[in-house]
Scaffold this active site. Structure first.
Site: not given
Ligand code: DGY
Length: 323
Positions: A236, A265, A283
């Site tokens: 993240r 983002e 992402h």
């Molecule tokens: C997740 O699995 O949380 C990813 O960021 C989504 O693509």
């Protein structure tokens, strides 16, 4: 009939297995996702909702008067106000299984690519340059290097295996230390968070985001990394102070980075895009057709499980399931 809203476009194969169970509403061909206004309109009478890239905030949850389950298309569920959902007894669902392999693959690709400066050389060739010196330490031999995994869950473990396949040694930190037999099985050494950062030749971040670990990686953390080390984040963006990352890369506090997730983002700190020692992807770590379709099935199975009065294993707040 049961109504399920999916906030982004999905191929027909996603809804086909459930066609007799519900009416599905999602954006038409050519539209990637519902606008906020469209989503709020559609969700009013929905029984279930699968969010693709959209926020599941309090307004959205309160608008959905009939909602009995809300899912995120991903393992992370920080985009849903899950605390509020829990307060009002709304089950929140995620997709912890299907994201694993694709995300670990992409992470490994970033680790290997940044350590071997693949994007830099790609740019050189495209620019018609063929002038790399015979001896250069712009990149690093992967074999024998130490990978530091922060967060040793499903994805961290798969990244570990892939890195070991390339001859890397692995140290890890996790809030919950793995049992001794798991450490033996994976041939990994546990260290404190800061010791992993100090020791590793490449750090790979695999922790969930909560407000409590906002900017977990700041300039102080970059400063204790080796100046020859790399930083990879497919977890993240908000775990990292992006401006500090820019400084670390610009001032050679670290050697390079591979980044798939960003603090704000879809915005990316513009300076990051000017640097040669970072590889940037938008992402998409879990983006393979197999994984993305599988994630939809995992989420929809969770939603229908709840609607049928079952206790699916991918409800992140199972305490709300009173049956
Ligand atoms: C997740 O699995 O949380 C990813 O960021 C989504 O693509």
């Amino acid at each position: 009939m049961t109504k399920i809203v999916i906030s982004g476009w999905v191929p027909k194969q996603v809804t086909a297995p459930y066609a007799d169970k519900a009416e599905f509403v999602y954006p038409p061909d050519g539209q990637n996702e519902f606008t906020r206004k469209e989503l709020l309109k559609e969700i009013v009478d929905a029984d279930g909702c699968l969010l693709m890239d959209n926020e599941g905030d309090r307004e959205l949850i309160d608008t959905a008067k009939n909602l009995r389950a809300i899912a995120n298309h991903g393992v992370g569920y920080d985009s849903i106000d899950w605390k509020y959902a829990t307060e009002i007894g709304l089950p929140v669902i995620n997709t912890p299984t299907q994201v694993t392999e694709a995300t670990a693959e992409h992470t490994a690709c970033l680790i290997f690519s940044v350590m071997r400066s693949i994007a830099h050389y790609d740019r050189e060739v495209r620019e018609g340059k063929w002038c790399s010196p015979n001896f250069s330490d712009i990149n690093t031999q992967i074999e024998g290097s130490m990978l530091g995994i922060l967060g040793f869950g499903r994805i961290g473990k798969r990244v570990c295996r892939k890195a070991q396949g390339m001859g890397m040694k692995v140290v890890y930190y996790d809030k919950f230390r793995a049992p001794e037999e798991v450490e033996k099985e994976y041939d990994v050494t546990y260290m404190d968070f800061d010791d992993v950062i100090k020791t590793a030749d490449c750090i790979s971040l695999h922790m969930p985001y909560f407000k409590e670990n906002h900017h977990l990686f700041n300039l102080d953390k970059f400063r204790i990394m080796k100046p020859t080390a790399y930083f990879v984040n497919c977890a993240r963006g908000k775990l990292v102070d992006e401006q500090a990352l820019v400084t670390a890369l610009k001032e050679n506090i670290i050697k390079g980075a591979g980044i798939d997730v960003y603090e704000n983002e879809p915005s990316v700190t513009p300076e990051l895009c000017t640097l040669d020692n970072v590889i940037l992807t938008p992402h998409i770590a879990s983006l393979t057709m197999k994984a993305r379709v599988g994630m939809c099935y995992e989420a929809l199975d969770g939603i229908f499980g709840v609607l049928n009065g079952e206790k699916p294993r991918n409800v992140v707040n199972p305490e709300v399931l009173k049956f």
